[in-house]
Write a protein that holds these residues in place. Structure first.
Motif, PDB file in Angstrom:
ATOM      1  N   ARG A  90     -31.769 -30.106  54.600  1.00 11.28           N
ATOM      2  CA  ARG A  90     -31.377 -28.709  54.839  1.00 11.28           C
ATOM      3  C   ARG A  90     -32.437 -27.747  54.330  1.00 11.28           C
ATOM      4  NH1 ARG A  90     -25.316 -28.898  53.257  1.00 11.28           N
ATOM      5  NH2 ARG A  90     -24.399 -29.691  55.171  1.00 11.28           N
ATOM      6  N   LYS A  91     -33.697 -28.171  54.342  1.00 10.00           N
ATOM      7  CA  LYS A  91     -34.737 -27.296  53.768  1.00 10.00           C
ATOM      8  C   LYS A  91     -34.831 -25.977  54.524  1.00 10.00           C
ATOM      9  CE  LYS A  91     -37.886 -30.608  54.044  1.00 10.00           C
ATOM     10  NZ  LYS A  91     -38.517 -31.729  54.761  1.00 10.00           N
ATOM     11  N   ARG A  92     -34.264 -25.939  55.728  1.00 10.48           N
ATOM     12  CA  ARG A  92     -34.269 -24.668  56.471  1.00 10.48           C
ATOM     13  C   ARG A  92     -33.514 -23.572  55.711  1.00 10.48           C
ATOM     14  NH1 ARG A  92     -30.079 -27.757  58.409  1.00 10.48           N
ATOM     15  NH2 ARG A  92     -28.140 -26.609  58.784  1.00 10.48           N
ATOM     16  N   LEU A  93     -32.508 -23.977  54.909  1.00  9.44           N
ATOM     17  CA  LEU A  93     -31.717 -22.979  54.174  1.00  9.44           C
ATOM     18  C   LEU A  93     -32.547 -22.238  53.143  1.00  9.44           C
ATOM     19  CD1 LEU A  93     -28.319 -24.728  53.276  1.00  9.44           C
ATOM     20  CD2 LEU A  93     -28.969 -23.577  55.371  1.00  9.44           C
ATOM     21  N   PHE A  94     -33.610 -22.871  52.676  1.00  8.25           N
ATOM     22  CA  PHE A  94     -34.402 -22.268  51.605  1.00  8.25           C
ATOM     23  C   PHE A  94     -35.438 -21.281  52.155  1.00  8.25           C
ATOM     24  CE2 PHE A  94     -33.821 -26.856  50.055  1.00  8.25           C
ATOM     25  CZ  PHE A  94     -32.511 -26.606  49.679  1.00  8.25           C
TER      26      PHE A  94
ATOM     27  N   THR B 176     -54.228 -26.413  44.058  1.00  7.76           N
ATOM     28  CA  THR B 176     -54.819 -25.684  45.195  1.00  7.76           C
ATOM     29  C   THR B 176     -54.541 -26.431  46.493  1.00  7.76           C
ATOM     30  OG1 THR B 176     -56.551 -25.092  43.664  1.00  7.76           O
ATOM     31  CG2 THR B 176     -56.979 -24.603  45.971  1.00  7.76           C
ATOM     32  N   GLU B 177     -54.721 -27.762  46.449  1.00  2.77           N
ATOM     33  CA  GLU B 177     -54.514 -28.561  47.673  1.00  2.77           C
ATOM     34  C   GLU B 177     -53.067 -28.484  48.156  1.00  2.77           C
ATOM     35  OE1 GLU B 177     -57.689 -31.917  46.420  1.00  2.77           O
ATOM     36  OE2 GLU B 177     -55.649 -32.602  46.766  1.00  2.77           O
ATOM     37  N   LEU B 178     -52.141 -28.450  47.205  1.00  2.00           N
ATOM     38  CA  LEU B 178     -50.723 -28.539  47.585  1.00  2.00           C
ATOM     39  C   LEU B 178     -50.080 -27.189  47.872  1.00  2.00           C
ATOM     40  CD1 LEU B 178     -49.599 -31.337  45.111  1.00  2.00           C
ATOM     41  CD2 LEU B 178     -50.123 -31.553  47.540  1.00  2.00           C
ATOM     42  N   LEU B 179     -50.823 -26.128  47.596  1.00  2.00           N
ATOM     43  CA  LEU B 179     -50.244 -24.791  47.792  1.00  2.00           C
ATOM     44  C   LEU B 179     -49.764 -24.537  49.232  1.00  2.00           C
ATOM     45  CD1 LEU B 179     -49.611 -22.672  45.751  1.00  2.00           C
ATOM     46  CD2 LEU B 179     -51.682 -21.446  46.455  1.00  2.00           C
ATOM     47  N   PRO B 180     -50.573 -24.913  50.255  1.00  2.00           N
ATOM     48  CA  PRO B 180     -50.093 -24.684  51.629  1.00  2.00           C
ATOM     49  C   PRO B 180     -48.791 -25.437  51.924  1.00  2.00           C
ATOM     50  CG  PRO B 180     -52.414 -25.302  51.629  1.00  2.00           C
ATOM     51  CD  PRO B 180     -51.923 -25.476  50.223  1.00  2.00           C
ATOM     52  N   VAL B 181     -48.596 -26.589  51.281  1.00  2.00           N
ATOM     53  CA  VAL B 181     -47.351 -27.342  51.495  1.00  2.00           C
ATOM     54  C   VAL B 181     -46.178 -26.557  50.907  1.00  2.00           C
ATOM     55  CG1 VAL B 181     -46.198 -29.571  51.224  1.00  2.00           C
ATOM     56  CG2 VAL B 181     -48.702 -29.472  51.230  1.00  2.00           C
ATOM     57  N   ALA B 182     -46.395 -26.056  49.685  1.00  2.00           N
ATOM     58  CA  ALA B 182     -45.308 -25.304  49.026  1.00  2.00           C
ATOM     59  C   ALA B 182     -45.052 -23.974  49.728  1.00  2.00           C
ATOM     60  CB  ALA B 182     -45.653 -25.076  47.559  1.00  2.00           C
ATOM     61  N   GLN B 183     -46.064 -23.476  50.438  1.00  2.00           N
ATOM     62  CA  GLN B 183     -45.840 -22.229  51.194  1.00  2.00           C
ATOM     63  C   GLN B 183     -44.964 -22.505  52.417  1.00  2.00           C
ATOM     64  OE1 GLN B 183     -49.914 -21.074  51.508  1.00  2.00           O
ATOM     65  NE2 GLN B 183     -49.794 -19.700  49.743  1.00  2.00           N
ATOM     66  N   LYS B 184     -45.133 -23.687  52.980  1.00  2.00           N
ATOM     67  CA  LYS B 184     -44.329 -24.018  54.171  1.00  2.00           C
ATOM     68  C   LYS B 184     -42.911 -24.477  53.778  1.00  2.00           C
ATOM     69  CE  LYS B 184     -44.141 -25.990  58.557  1.00  2.00           C
ATOM     70  NZ  LYS B 184     -44.686 -26.455  59.725  1.00  2.00           N
ATOM     71  N   PHE B 185     -42.832 -25.379  52.806  1.00  2.00           N
ATOM     72  CA  PHE B 185     -41.524 -25.873  52.351  1.00  2.00           C
ATOM     73  C   PHE B 185     -41.435 -25.582  50.860  1.00  2.00           C
ATOM     74  CE2 PHE B 185     -42.775 -28.945  55.778  1.00  2.00           C
ATOM     75  CZ  PHE B 185     -41.885 -28.461  56.738  1.00  2.00           C
ATOM     76  N   LYS B 186     -40.486 -24.741  50.497  1.00  2.00           N
ATOM     77  CA  LYS B 186     -40.463 -24.186  49.138  1.00  2.00           C
ATOM     78  C   LYS B 186     -40.417 -25.249  48.046  1.00  2.00           C
ATOM     79  CE  LYS B 186     -38.842 -19.539  49.663  1.00  2.00           C
ATOM     80  NZ  LYS B 186     -37.745 -18.599  49.619  1.00  2.00           N
ATOM     81  N   PHE B 187     -41.095 -24.903  46.949  1.00  2.00           N
ATOM     82  CA  PHE B 187     -41.079 -25.747  45.755  1.00  2.00           C
ATOM     83  C   PHE B 187     -40.122 -25.137  44.740  1.00  2.00           C
ATOM     84  CE2 PHE B 187     -42.697 -25.908  41.368  1.00  2.00           C
ATOM     85  CZ  PHE B 187     -42.537 -27.256  41.120  1.00  2.00           C
ATOM     86  N   ARG B 188     -39.351 -25.969  44.089  1.00  2.00           N
ATOM     87  CA  ARG B 188     -38.518 -25.519  42.976  1.00  2.00           C
ATOM     88  C   ARG B 188     -38.230 -26.731  42.094  1.00  2.00           C
ATOM     89  NH1 ARG B 188     -34.608 -21.362  41.828  1.00  2.00           N
ATOM     90  NH2 ARG B 188     -32.795 -22.190  40.779  1.00  2.00           N
ATOM     91  N   ALA B 189     -38.307 -26.534  40.792  1.00  2.00           N
ATOM     92  CA  ALA B 189     -37.994 -27.616  39.851  1.00  2.00           C
ATOM     93  C   ALA B 189     -37.505 -26.961  38.561  1.00  2.00           C
ATOM     94  CB  ALA B 189     -39.214 -28.486  39.605  1.00  2.00           C
ATOM     95  N   ASN B 190     -37.275 -27.765  37.539  1.00  2.00           N
ATOM     96  CA  ASN B 190     -36.906 -27.175  36.246  1.00  2.00           C
ATOM     97  C   ASN B 190     -37.482 -28.055  35.136  1.00  2.00           C
ATOM     98  OD1 ASN B 190     -34.827 -29.114  35.126  1.00  2.00           O
ATOM     99  ND2 ASN B 190     -33.887 -28.659  37.102  1.00  2.00           N
ATOM    100  N   ASP B 191     -37.514 -27.492  33.951  1.00  2.00           N
ATOM    101  CA  ASP B 191     -38.209 -28.178  32.849  1.00  2.00           C
ATOM    102  C   ASP B 191     -37.598 -29.537  32.510  1.00  2.00           C
ATOM    103  OD1 ASP B 191     -39.967 -26.171  32.661  1.00  2.00           O
ATOM    104  OD2 ASP B 191     -39.030 -25.188  30.941  1.00  2.00           O
ATOM    105  N   TYR B 192     -36.271 -29.611  32.551  1.00  2.00           N
ATOM    106  CA  TYR B 192     -35.638 -30.896  32.228  1.00  2.00           C
ATOM    107  C   TYR B 192     -36.113 -31.963  33.209  1.00  2.00           C
ATOM    108  CZ  TYR B 192     -32.305 -34.693  32.597  1.00  2.00           C
ATOM    109  OH  TYR B 192     -31.760 -35.951  32.707  1.00  2.00           O
ATOM    110  N   TYR B 193     -36.016 -31.649  34.498  1.00  2.00           N
ATOM    111  CA  TYR B 193     -36.310 -32.653  35.521  1.00  2.00           C
ATOM    112  C   TYR B 193     -37.792 -33.018  35.493  1.00  2.00           C
ATOM    113  CZ  TYR B 193     -35.288 -35.248  39.787  1.00  2.00           C
ATOM    114  OH  TYR B 193     -35.105 -36.248  40.700  1.00  2.00           O
ATOM    115  N   LEU B 194     -38.648 -32.004  35.302  1.00  2.00           N
ATOM    116  CA  LEU B 194     -40.096 -32.279  35.239  1.00  2.00           C
ATOM    117  C   LEU B 194     -40.431 -33.151  34.023  1.00  2.00           C
ATOM    118  CD1 LEU B 194     -41.532 -28.765  36.230  1.00  2.00           C
ATOM    119  CD2 LEU B 194     -41.540 -30.835  37.625  1.00  2.00           C
ATOM    120  N   SER B 195     -39.623 -33.024  32.971  1.00  2.00           N
ATOM    121  CA  SER B 195     -39.911 -33.812  31.753  1.00  2.00           C
ATOM    122  C   SER B 195     -39.665 -35.299  31.986  1.00  2.00           C
ATOM    123  CB  SER B 195     -39.063 -33.313  30.583  1.00  2.00           C
ATOM    124  OG  SER B 195     -37.730 -33.799  30.707  1.00  2.00           O
TER     125      SER B 195
END
Ligand code: SF4
Length: 377
Positions: free
Chosen positions: A110-114, A24-43
């Motif tokens: 280059r986070k502007r591209l996302f 919940t706390e981090l949601l506004p951050v992810a709304q401003k700068f997109k979040f993306r990951a994948n299962d391998y990397y998170l592991s």
């Protein structure tokens, strides 16, 4: 190596390893700068460690909302010569051919591209290829974005084969963090490896500019991916920014440099983290970065020591070459304007400066290094 099917994650609310209150706390951050990951990397994350390096790379942090920097810190906007194509240095053009990555680094320059309203990337690279074909001085083309290895292999083949039809293009580079984010993209696609084998020839190689930030990313699986690239005739080198709380310790940096060079991946550039919006938790001052790098270099062999520490500034790649009690010494490694090529500059030492623009010049000793050498002889 067995093949897990890698799922991409774009919804922070569904990252169960974070507590409900963290999400919940981090949601506004992810709304401003997109979040993306994948299962391998998170592991690769040790979720019991709040300072885990992989976590620092991909999981949003509250500090990103602090006012800091500009979205386009190096004014890349001024480099466009055709839609999706930048041309800043005489011999090198960039094709921005994809606007997604295998995950998103929180400190991305280059986070502007996302962001949804950005249109810098063109999936049809025809205008860029036509520009490159018409400019014989371009011998190097960098496929970037986003990550070109996120394209389908057929799309990548279309671009690479068209570039190979242009005689004056010798080197094709792919700027990619896929070897770290998702090595299975390489391991499980024989067509991709066949493509590299076909187009990375004795006369004209393909390079992958990899992006390992921390030794924990160099897993057995990632090494397998790197090895397959090598077997397919690709030359892989590594570049990474120095990021506060991630790799800004001499020991960690030395471990990264050593492991990369042991794996046959020479460290190529260390970058000063660009003062990009959202990067307040990650950027550290130039003087600190320089000292960490110099300390780290004492711990590695000659092959790893070849790396250069540069700022990718609007005016060029500016290398920091020295530091005294009073002064900071810089030199243009690559220059936007030919008159700056090799230019050596002295600035007042400022331990709080993050970027060239924060420094005050003492003077500029002769116009270029070649001129200086002539005068000295
Ligand atoms: S891999 Fe590169 S372009 Fe992609 S998010 Fe990370 S820094 Fe940005």
């Amino acid at each position: 190596m067995s093949e897990p099917r890698i799922k991409y994650r774009i919804n922070l609310k569904k990252i169960e390893q974070l507590s409900v209150s963290q999400r919940t706390e981090l949601l506004p951050v992810a709304q401003k700068f997109k979040f993306r990951a994948n299962d391998y990397y998170l592991s690769l994350i040790n979720w019991d460690d709040p300072d885990d390096p992989i976590r620092r790379i991909v999981i949003p942090q509250e500090g990103e909302l602090e006012p800091f920097g500009r979205l386009d810190a190096s004014n890349e906007e001024s480099n466009y010569v055709a839609a999706g194509c930048q041309h800043k240095y005489k011999d090198t053009a960039l094709l921005l051919c994809n606007e997604v990555c295998g995950a998103y680094c929180r400190f991305c320059f280059r986070k502007r591209l996302f962001q949804d309203n950005n249109h810098e990337v063109l999936y049809d690279v025809t205008p860029g290829i036509e520009y490159i074909a018409a400019h014989p001085e371009i011998s190097n083309v960098l496929l970037t974005g986003g990550d070109p290895l996120m394209l389908k292999t057929e799309q990548l083949e279309d671009i690479i084969s068209r570039l190979r039809e242009i005689d004056h293009v010798s080197i094709i580079r792919l700027g990619s963090k896929i070897p770290a984010f998702n090595p299975y993209r390489i391991i499980n696609d024989p067509k991709l490896l066949a493509l590299f084998k076909k187009y990375s020839t004795r006369e004209k190689r393909i390079y992958v500019m990899a992006h390992f930030n921390h030794p924990n990313e160099l897993t057995e699986v990632s090494r397998e991916g790197l090895d397959l690239l090598m077997q397919a005739g690709v030359i892989t080198v590594n570049q990474t920014p120095i990021i506060g709380g991630l790799n800004d310790s001499p020991e960690i940096l030395a471990e990264l440099m050593n492991k990369l060079s042991y794996a046959g991946v020479p460290p190529y550039y260390f970058f000063q983290c660009r003062p990009t919006e959202g990067n307040a938790p990650f950027d550290i001052p130039l003087v600190k970065t320089f000292r960490v790098i110099e300390e780290a270099k004492r711990l590695v062999s000659g092959l790893a020591k070849r790396i250069r520490f540069v700022m990718s500034h609007e005016l060029g790649k500016i290398e920091m070459v020295g530091l005294t009690d009073q002064h900071i010494y810089l030199r243009f490694h690559r220059a936007r304007y030919s008159a700056d090529e090799g230019r050596f500059m002295i600035f007042q030492r400022n331990d709080q400066a993050f970027w060239l623009d924060d420094l005050s010049p003492v003077n500029e000793i002769p116009v270029s290094v070649s001129e200086y050498c002539l005068q000295a002889s």
